[in-house]
Design an enzyme around this catalytic site. Structure first.
Site, short mmCIF file in Angstrom:
data_model
loop_
_atom_site.label_atom_id
_atom_site.label_comp_id
_atom_site.label_asym_id
_atom_site.label_seq_id
_atom_site.Cartn_x
_atom_site.Cartn_y
_atom_site.Cartn_z
N HIS A 166 7.40 -2.45 3.32
CA HIS A 166 8.55 -2.26 4.20
C HIS A 166 8.22 -1.47 5.46
O HIS A 166 9.07 -1.30 6.33
CB HIS A 166 9.74 -1.66 3.45
CG HIS A 166 9.66 -0.22 3.12
ND1 HIS A 166 10.28 0.74 3.87
CD2 HIS A 166 9.05 0.43 2.11
CE1 HIS A 166 10.07 1.94 3.32
NE2 HIS A 166 9.33 1.79 2.25
N ASN A 198 3.07 10.05 9.06
CA ASN A 198 4.35 9.37 9.28
C ASN A 198 5.26 10.13 10.24
O ASN A 198 6.08 9.53 10.92
CB ASN A 198 5.06 9.14 7.95
CG ASN A 198 5.06 10.34 7.04
OD1 ASN A 198 3.99 10.83 6.65
ND2 ASN A 198 6.22 10.85 6.73
N GLN A 222 1.09 4.12 6.91
CA GLN A 222 1.44 4.06 8.33
C GLN A 222 0.34 3.42 9.19
O GLN A 222 0.58 3.13 10.37
CB GLN A 222 1.76 5.46 8.87
CG GLN A 222 3.03 6.07 8.30
CD GLN A 222 4.30 5.34 8.73
OE1 GLN A 222 4.32 4.55 9.68
NE2 GLN A 222 5.39 5.59 8.00
N THR A 254 5.90 -8.04 -14.91
CA THR A 254 6.04 -9.38 -14.33
C THR A 254 5.97 -9.29 -12.81
O THR A 254 6.62 -8.44 -12.20
CB THR A 254 7.38 -10.00 -14.76
OG1 THR A 254 7.40 -10.03 -16.19
CG2 THR A 254 7.54 -11.41 -14.22
N CYS A 279 18.59 18.86 7.07
CA CYS A 279 19.48 18.13 6.18
C CYS A 279 19.33 16.61 6.20
O CYS A 279 19.47 15.97 5.17
CB CYS A 279 20.92 18.49 6.48
SG CYS A 279 21.14 20.25 6.66
C1 LIG Z 1 6.84 5.31 3.60
C2 LIG Z 1 5.61 6.02 3.20
C3 LIG Z 1 5.23 6.12 1.84
C4 LIG Z 1 6.07 5.58 0.72
O1 LIG Z 1 6.06 4.19 0.63
P1 LIG Z 1 7.22 3.46 -0.22
O2 LIG Z 1 6.86 2.03 -0.20
O3 LIG Z 1 8.51 3.76 0.46
O4 LIG Z 1 7.16 4.04 -1.61
C5 LIG Z 1 4.05 6.77 1.55
N1 LIG Z 1 3.29 7.31 2.52
C6 LIG Z 1 3.60 7.23 3.82
C7 LIG Z 1 2.71 7.82 4.84
C8 LIG Z 1 4.79 6.59 4.20
O5 LIG Z 1 5.12 6.55 5.49
#
Ligand SMILES: *Cc1c(COP(=O)(O)O)cnc(C)c1O
Length: 401
Positions: free
Chosen positions: A200, A150, A178, A236, A324
């Protein structure tokens, strides 16, 4: 001022078509898919369809997909399950550059008495497969290695890793949050046992994801309770989220090669311009094996936070690998694992693009950022000001926050 959003590895905008698809389930169709009455029960069909859409993107069977609350839950389920479902095994192998969801969970399992191997990476963020092979033992319950990083976008050789684990009879999990939607994933060809993905990061909303569980892989559920998701994940169903994830996967599959090529060209242009126009800038991560949307660049001798603040004044969003902003006091464990010098870790900025990134936005960043870097350099006590262009960099021994 318009926002220029180059932080898509943190989260993405919900695609309007995804929002349209999920809307009925937040308004009129609010039933529970497990109900006996038709008002709820007919929603089962929408869940089935979404499961098929996700399976189509990953090239697997719909029954191998279990919906989760996101990438983190998938990661934790996989790690937890490998140890619980194989109680005679007590060893996990991972890499030093994993997302905190994997890294922290593996370390927690170590505290509970399991053995943990964290494989190092080289200066380009690459793994050594001989080291992985040497670490595998009869006691190894799980190898968990991300598909794409990421922070740097570095892509690991997942086909080779999966084949190695398969040959040794060891379960293999890949945090592919990713990779899915950015790289072709074909689980018929790549023998991964468990794969996590998140909505997301590919234009679905936050709070929905999926865990692929290959047929025949034993699973000890993390969430226990009702019989939803084949008894593998109680609770659910988040129907609106599930439908959104299905739609997002359909859109990603439609666009995969063409759209990612466009994004890669924009990314390359951004990268080339910044490396050319900003002195003492360096690229982090293997330039040849990277996600098409990610550029991680260090602007040496200045603080990433300062760069982010001045970019923010121009409406440009990115993220830094320093301290930070990421909510922790530690500089990026990924860049440190690669041996990136402290002076460069602190000045690292991650730019991550998406299908909504426009040409003109990249023009703006290419124009606005070099003067920002110049301004900060003039203020930096560490910056070598009277150095001739191209002369070797002399780094102060150690700079800490
Ligand atoms: C964003 C991310 C996650 C976490 O996914 P969420 O849906 O935010 O819990 C895990 N691994 C990688 C490589 C990510 O980029």
């Amino acid at each position: 001022m318009k926002t220029i959003y180059l932080d898509n590895n943190a989260t993405t905008a919900v695609d309007p078509a995804v929002l349209d698809a999920m809307m009925p389930f937040l308004t009129t169709d609010y039933g529970n898919a497990s109900s006996m009455h038709a008002f709820g029960g007919r929603l089962r069909h929408n869940i089935d369809q979404a499961r098929e859409q996700v399976a189509a993107l990953l090239h697997c069977c719909p029954e191998e997909i279990v919906f989760t609350s996101g990438g983190t839950e998938g990661d934790i389920t996989a790690i937890n399950s490998a140890l619980l479902a194989q109680p005679e095994k007590h060893h996990i192998i991972t890499s030093r550059v994993e997302h905190p969801a994997v890294r922290t969970t593996c370390r927690m399992m170590q505290k509970r008495g399991n053995r943990l191997t964290e494989l190092p990476v080289d200066e380009l963020g690459r793994l050594n497969l001989h080291q992985l092979e040497a670490a595998l033992t009869d006691d190894t319950a799980l190898v968990t290695i991300m598909w794409a990083n990421n922070e740097t976008g570095v892509v690991f050789p997942i086909q080779d890793i999966a084949e190695l684990c398969r040959a040794k009879g060891v379960q293999f999990h890949s945090d592919s949050v990713q990779a899915v939607g950015k790289l072709p994933v074909n689980l018929r060809k790549t023998p991964i046992d468990l794969l996590s993905m998140s909505g997301h990061k590919l234009h679905a909303p936050k709070g929905i994801g999926a865990l692929y569980i290959r047929k025949g892989t034993p699973l000890a559920p993390l969430m226990t309770g009702g019989h939803q998701e084949f008894g593998k994940r109680a609770g659910t169903e988040n129907i609106a989220g599930i439908v959104a994830l299905g739609k997002a996967c359909e859109l990603a599959q439609k666009d995969l090669s063409g759209e990612n090529e466009r994004i890669r060209r924009l990314r390359d242009r951004l990268e080339r311009t910044l490396l050319r126009d900003c002195p003492d800038a360096r690229l982090n991560g293997d330039p040849d094996n990277r996600l098409p949307n990610t550029a991680n660049i260090s602007f040496e001798f200045i603080e990433g936070e300062a760069i982010l603040l001045l970019m923010d004044e121009k409406g440009i969003c990115a993220s830094s690998g320093s301290a930070c902003t990421s909510g922790s006091l530690e500089p990026s464990h990924v860049l440190r694992a690669m041996g990136v010098p402290f002076t460069a870790v602190h000045g690292s900025i991650r730019f991550s693009l998406s299908r909504f990134t426009a040409d003109e936005e990249i023009d703006t960043v290419c124009r606005e950022l070099p003067p920002i870097i110049k301004r900060l350099r003039q203020l930096s006590p560490f910056s070598p000001k009277d150095r001739a262009p191209g002369a070797p960099v002399e780094r102060p021994e150690q700079i800490r926050l």
